[in-house]
Write a protein that holds these residues in place. Structure first.
Motif, mmCIF file in Angstrom:
data_model
loop_
_atom_site.group_PDB
_atom_site.id
_atom_site.type_symbol
_atom_site.label_atom_id
_atom_site.label_comp_id
_atom_site.label_asym_id
_atom_site.label_seq_id
_atom_site.Cartn_x
_atom_site.Cartn_y
_atom_site.Cartn_z
ATOM 1 N N PRO A 161 25.952 38.775 94.287
ATOM 2 C CA PRO A 161 25.415 40.146 94.777
ATOM 3 C C PRO A 161 25.467 41.039 93.649
ATOM 4 C CG PRO A 161 26.286 39.103 96.833
ATOM 5 C CD PRO A 161 26.684 38.505 95.773
ATOM 6 N N TYR A 162 26.623 41.144 92.788
ATOM 7 C CA TYR A 162 26.787 42.173 91.950
ATOM 8 C C TYR A 162 25.889 42.261 90.937
ATOM 9 C CZ TYR A 162 29.102 39.436 88.343
ATOM 10 O OH TYR A 162 29.494 38.577 87.261
ATOM 11 N N VAL A 163 25.156 41.333 90.721
ATOM 12 C CA VAL A 163 24.174 40.967 89.730
ATOM 13 C C VAL A 163 22.879 41.511 89.996
ATOM 14 C CG1 VAL A 163 22.953 39.314 88.208
ATOM 15 C CG2 VAL A 163 25.485 38.784 88.462
ATOM 16 N N PHE A 164 22.499 41.490 91.468
ATOM 17 C CA PHE A 164 21.528 41.799 92.020
ATOM 18 C C PHE A 164 21.367 43.394 91.610
ATOM 19 C CE2 PHE A 164 21.591 37.787 93.825
ATOM 20 C CZ PHE A 164 20.478 37.456 94.504
ATOM 21 N N SER A 165 22.320 44.256 91.596
ATOM 22 C CA SER A 165 22.111 45.496 91.599
ATOM 23 C C SER A 165 21.332 46.022 90.122
ATOM 24 C CB SER A 165 23.544 46.249 91.394
ATOM 25 O OG SER A 165 24.360 45.899 90.215
ATOM 26 N N LEU A 166 21.549 44.914 89.021
ATOM 27 C CA LEU A 166 20.701 45.419 87.902
ATOM 28 C C LEU A 166 19.168 45.112 87.966
ATOM 29 C CD1 LEU A 166 23.335 43.600 85.427
ATOM 30 C CD2 LEU A 166 23.206 45.931 85.860
ATOM 31 N N LEU A 167 18.743 44.645 88.835
ATOM 32 C CA LEU A 167 17.612 44.220 89.065
ATOM 33 C C LEU A 167 16.676 45.316 89.455
ATOM 34 C CD1 LEU A 167 17.724 40.780 91.036
ATOM 35 C CD2 LEU A 167 17.638 41.166 88.527
ATOM 36 N N ILE A 168 17.109 46.533 89.777
ATOM 37 C CA ILE A 168 16.345 47.853 90.316
ATOM 38 C C ILE A 168 16.553 48.830 89.633
ATOM 39 C CG2 ILE A 168 16.467 46.656 92.581
ATOM 40 C CD1 ILE A 168 18.195 49.164 93.370
ATOM 41 N N LEU A 169 17.437 48.855 88.444
ATOM 42 C CA LEU A 169 17.691 50.119 87.629
ATOM 43 C C LEU A 169 16.961 50.461 86.466
ATOM 44 C CD1 LEU A 169 21.599 49.594 87.838
ATOM 45 C CD2 LEU A 169 20.262 50.979 89.426
ATOM 46 N N SER A 222 14.979 38.745 83.450
ATOM 47 C CA SER A 222 15.565 37.530 82.777
ATOM 48 C C SER A 222 17.190 37.757 82.479
ATOM 49 C CB SER A 222 14.805 36.846 81.642
ATOM 50 O OG SER A 222 13.501 36.792 81.962
ATOM 51 N N THR A 223 17.243 38.814 81.943
ATOM 52 C CA THR A 223 18.448 39.322 81.255
ATOM 53 C C THR A 223 19.829 39.092 82.027
ATOM 54 O OG1 THR A 223 17.527 40.714 79.507
ATOM 55 C CG2 THR A 223 19.828 40.663 79.859
ATOM 56 N N PRO A 224 19.638 39.673 83.388
ATOM 57 C CA PRO A 224 20.889 39.695 84.199
ATOM 58 C C PRO A 224 21.165 38.204 84.520
ATOM 59 C CG PRO A 224 19.411 41.324 85.036
ATOM 60 C CD PRO A 224 18.640 40.589 84.050
ATOM 61 N N PHE A 225 20.287 37.678 84.927
ATOM 62 C CA PHE A 225 20.669 36.062 85.076
ATOM 63 C C PHE A 225 21.363 35.297 84.015
ATOM 64 C CE2 PHE A 225 19.758 31.713 85.322
ATOM 65 C CZ PHE A 225 20.071 31.213 86.377
ATOM 66 N N LEU A 226 20.860 35.418 82.775
ATOM 67 C CA LEU A 226 21.294 34.619 81.748
ATOM 68 C C LEU A 226 22.615 35.067 81.066
ATOM 69 C CD1 LEU A 226 17.887 34.280 79.517
ATOM 70 C CD2 LEU A 226 19.075 32.478 81.056
ATOM 71 N N LEU A 227 22.773 36.319 81.328
ATOM 72 C CA LEU A 227 24.157 36.989 81.025
ATOM 73 C C LEU A 227 25.202 36.450 82.173
ATOM 74 C CD1 LEU A 227 23.251 40.830 79.906
ATOM 75 C CD2 LEU A 227 23.993 38.832 78.444
ATOM 76 N N TRP A 228 24.898 36.468 83.152
ATOM 77 C CA TRP A 228 25.662 35.789 84.113
ATOM 78 C C TRP A 228 26.010 34.420 83.963
ATOM 79 C CZ3 TRP A 228 24.264 32.244 88.383
ATOM 80 C CH2 TRP A 228 25.384 32.136 89.101
ATOM 81 N N ARG A 229 24.974 33.711 83.697
ATOM 82 C CA ARG A 229 25.155 32.385 83.321
ATOM 83 C C ARG A 229 25.878 31.970 82.086
ATOM 84 N NH1 ARG A 229 26.502 30.210 86.188
ATOM 85 N NH2 ARG A 229 26.394 28.005 85.249
ATOM 86 N N SER A 230 26.130 32.822 81.184
ATOM 87 C CA SER A 230 26.586 32.660 79.962
ATOM 88 C C SER A 230 28.097 32.783 80.284
ATOM 89 C CB SER A 230 26.403 33.880 78.979
ATOM 90 O OG SER A 230 26.995 34.964 79.281
ATOM 91 N N GLY A 231 28.596 33.275 81.297
ATOM 92 C CA GLY A 231 29.912 33.155 81.759
ATOM 93 C C GLY A 231 30.857 34.329 81.210
ATOM 94 N N VAL A 232 30.136 35.421 80.492
ATOM 95 C CA VAL A 232 30.922 36.592 80.003
ATOM 96 C C VAL A 232 31.282 37.577 81.552
ATOM 97 C CG1 VAL A 232 29.698 36.607 77.830
ATOM 98 C CG2 VAL A 232 28.952 37.833 79.733
ATOM 99 N N GLY A 233 32.206 38.123 81.386
ATOM 100 C CA GLY A 233 32.540 38.967 82.514
ATOM 101 C C GLY A 233 31.498 40.057 82.712
ATOM 102 N N PRO A 234 31.668 40.825 84.003
ATOM 103 C CA PRO A 234 30.774 41.598 84.472
ATOM 104 C C PRO A 234 30.560 42.955 83.399
ATOM 105 C CG PRO A 234 32.179 40.881 86.358
ATOM 106 C CD PRO A 234 32.711 40.269 84.852
ATOM 107 N N GLY A 235 31.916 43.166 82.755
ATOM 108 C CA GLY A 235 31.769 44.547 82.151
ATOM 109 C C GLY A 235 30.969 44.176 80.859
#
Length: 437
Positions: free
Chosen positions: A137-145, A363-376
């Motif tokens: 869910p923390y990734v979902f917040s980026l979808l509306i900003l 596309s970006t929030p999902f791909l960055l999450w899948r890349s394995g880098v941290g939330p920061g």
């Protein structure tokens, strides 16, 4: 009864609860998408109420549609205030409906409300795609900003908004293994704007591996072409080359003053043929690398062993291999492949305009999450991207950031999303973890 003295402090419990919710480890996690959707509904309402509408292409769309409803079917003769009609036929049909709904385009307020509903519908579908791929869910917040994305939908009413909806509906259908339906929505999206062709290589690979059948894949390809021909019939019958040349124009002249991405290279280089060929070459090279080293991994065999049977007219997979290949095409794999192809195409496009952010933002929030880098790192790259796309007009610095974030996103997902490319062996008769949701 537990000893209260052994319980952590209230603030620690609250922090742990919040952490569990945003990482998807608590039942309340399921409420996060709905809460965000409700919040964005309020935000869209406030934008329409408080922010003045900005005229860019809507009037030109309506002028072009007025000629269509008056009986014109020759694409080369349909013009608006911003120039000729340069979108495929499904765009015409959608905006014809809007033309009648909005009193020939005069009721802008109603148009904005319709596009707000379109935005919220698209956001809902995007969230469903993310949920299928088990995104926390923390990734979902980026979808509306995004300030820019809200502007594209409810203040500009661009046709890209419809194309993006069809792209994500297609992804959702593919995630649910509805191959024909996914291909249908995808080709209808292409029928709105040819920008969606950027994702075609990955869509083709996904369908090929998902069906594990060359015959079924070719059948679906024929269906997609047939749909394109069918929606274009009125214009193909009048002037076929005029329609194809305008709706799918590949030699369009790009204007340096409007570019968001490659401004920092300078106008002379931007307009040069050598630069265009270099970008095309890099796109083809990167596409080849992703196909051979990433997207085809679920096939579990070298590319040559896939190509040779196809050349010889034989099935690419033995019967005992088919189920294993299909199990590798998970909802997460599908989304990673299609969205990485989309970002790749945007990276090597010679010119991006502001409305192209509609294809990139979700596309970006999902791909960055899948890349394995941290939330920061995810949030830092996301904010850099959002800043760059809100600089108007674009500058050398903002355009450099646009290209850098695109390149970083693509490189990180190639390197880090190894679970998507090389799924673990799953015993026959069981479902993969990603397919359970």
């Amino acid at each position: 009864m537990a000893d209260a003295s052994n319980q952590p402090p209230i603030h620690t419990q609250a922090i742990n609860l919040a952490r569990d919710i945003i990482h998807g480890r608590h039942p309340l996690s399921k409420l996060v998408p709905a809460a965000l959707l409700l919040l964005d509904t309020v935000l869209c309402t406030l934008i329409i109420w408080k922010v003045p509408y900005t005229e860019i292409d809507w009037k030109a769309y309506m002028e072009q549609i007025s000629q269509y409803v008056s009986g014109e079917r020759d694409y080369t003769k349909i013009y608006g205030g911003t120039g000729p009609l340069v979108y495929p036929a499904f765009h015409v049909y959608i905006y014809t409906a809007l033309y009648y709904l909005t009193d020939h385009g005069k009721d802008i307020f109603l148009a904005q409300q319709l596009f707000a509903m379109l935005y919220l519908t698209t956001l809902s579908v995007v969230m469903l795609c993310y949920w299928q791929a088990k995104v926390p869910p923390y990734v979902f917040s980026l979808l509306i900003l995004s300030k820019r994305l809200h502007s594209i939908f409810v203040l500009r009413c661009f046709n890209d908004c419809f194309a993006v909806l069809f792209l994500f509906v297609s992804i959702l259908c593919l995630q649910r293994r509805k191959w024909h339906l996914g291909a249908l929505f995808y080709t209808l999206g292409v029928g709105i704007k040819m920008t969606l062709l950027l994702a075609l290589p990955a869509v083709g690979v996904v369908i090929f591996l998902g069906t594990a059948s060359l015959a079924k894949s070719l059948e679906i390809l024929v269906m997609m072409v047939a749909v394109q021909a069918l929606i274009g019939v009125p214009f193909l019958a009048e002037n076929p080359w005029g329609y194809l040349g305008r709706a799918f124009e590949l030699s369009r002249q790009f204007f340096f003053k409007w570019t968001v991405n490659w401004r920092f290279v300078g106008e002379e280089r931007f307009l040069s043929r050598e630069f265009a060929l270099a970008l095309l070459g890099l796109h083809v090279l990167t596409l080849g690398i992703f196909i051979t080293t990433r997207w085809l991994k679920p096939a579990r065999k070298p590319v040559i062993e896939l190509v040779m049977p196809v050349i010889c007219g034989e099935a690419p997979f033995a019967q005992h291999e088919e189920e294993q290949v299909k199990r590798g095409v998970t909802p997460r794999y599908i989304m990673t492949a299609v969205l990485s192809a989309n970002v790749m195409g945007l990276l090597f496009a010679r010119s991006l305009h502001y409305q192209f952010y509609a294809y990139l933002f979700w596309s970006t929030p999902f791909l960055l999450w899948r890349s394995g880098v941290g939330p920061g790192v995810q949030y830092a790259l996301w904010f850099a991207q959002e800043w760059a796309w809100n600089v108007y007009p674009s500058t050398n610095a903002s355009s450099a950031v646009v290209v850098s974030v695109l390149a970083a996103t693509l490189g990180l997902v190639w390197w880090g999303a190894k679970e998507d490319w090389e799924p673990k062996n799953t015993p026959a008769g069981t479902k993969s973890v990603a397919a359970k949701r």
